[in-house]
Design a protein around this motif. Structure first.
Motif: not given
Length: 144
Positions: A36-37, A97-99, A118-119, A123-125
């Motif tokens: 994210f950074l 992440s999902v959005a 799927f990455k 990450m959301a998981g």
């Protein structure tokens, strides 16, 4: 002592260790936050390109979306690394992440988009694990 009792005792010892409760969650937060950074810094370095990409995806208010994405990624990653309001921040980053996966990486017949989709889901998981279990010992939240 039976073999299963010995395993249960070892698991209990591990679950109380500084490594498992302190260093491992810190490392996990740092590794989750890194993408994210880096993504936020990348957006700052090319605002026109990013706004154009957002516009191409058909999102309304691309400039506003750009600003929101930069804030979520930069502020969210720093808060996650520090372990500040970790559960809330992790939930926001998981939803982001999902959005992002659904908005920008939905063409699953394209291998690159498939991988990015799927990455983001993975990450959301990982972020939902942080929502469930918290920041760990070495965090602003852990000091309260």
């Amino acid at each position: 002592m039976s073999y299963s009792d010995a395993i249960a005792q070892r698991v209990e010892t591990l679950s109380q260790s500084v490594l498992i409760n302190g260093v491992t969650p810190l490392a996990g937060r740092f590794l989750l936050a890194a993408i994210f950074l880096l993504s936020g810094v990348s957006k700052i370095s090319d605002p026109a390109g990013t706004i154009g990409y957002i516009n191409m995806a058909g999102l309304p208010f691309p400039t506003l979306s750009y600003g929101a994405a930069v804030v979520v990624e930069i502020v969210g990653s720093i808060a996650l690394i520090l372990g500040f309001k970790t559960r809330i921040v992790s939930l926001v980053l998981a939803m982001f992440s999902v959005a992002t996966a659904l908005t920008f990486h939905h063409n699953l017949s394209d291998l690159n988009q498939f991988i990015h989709f799927f990455k983001n889901i993975a990450m959301a998981g990982g972020l939902l694990q942080v929502v469930a279990f918290g920041a760990g010992r070495y965090s602003v939240d852990g000091r309260r």
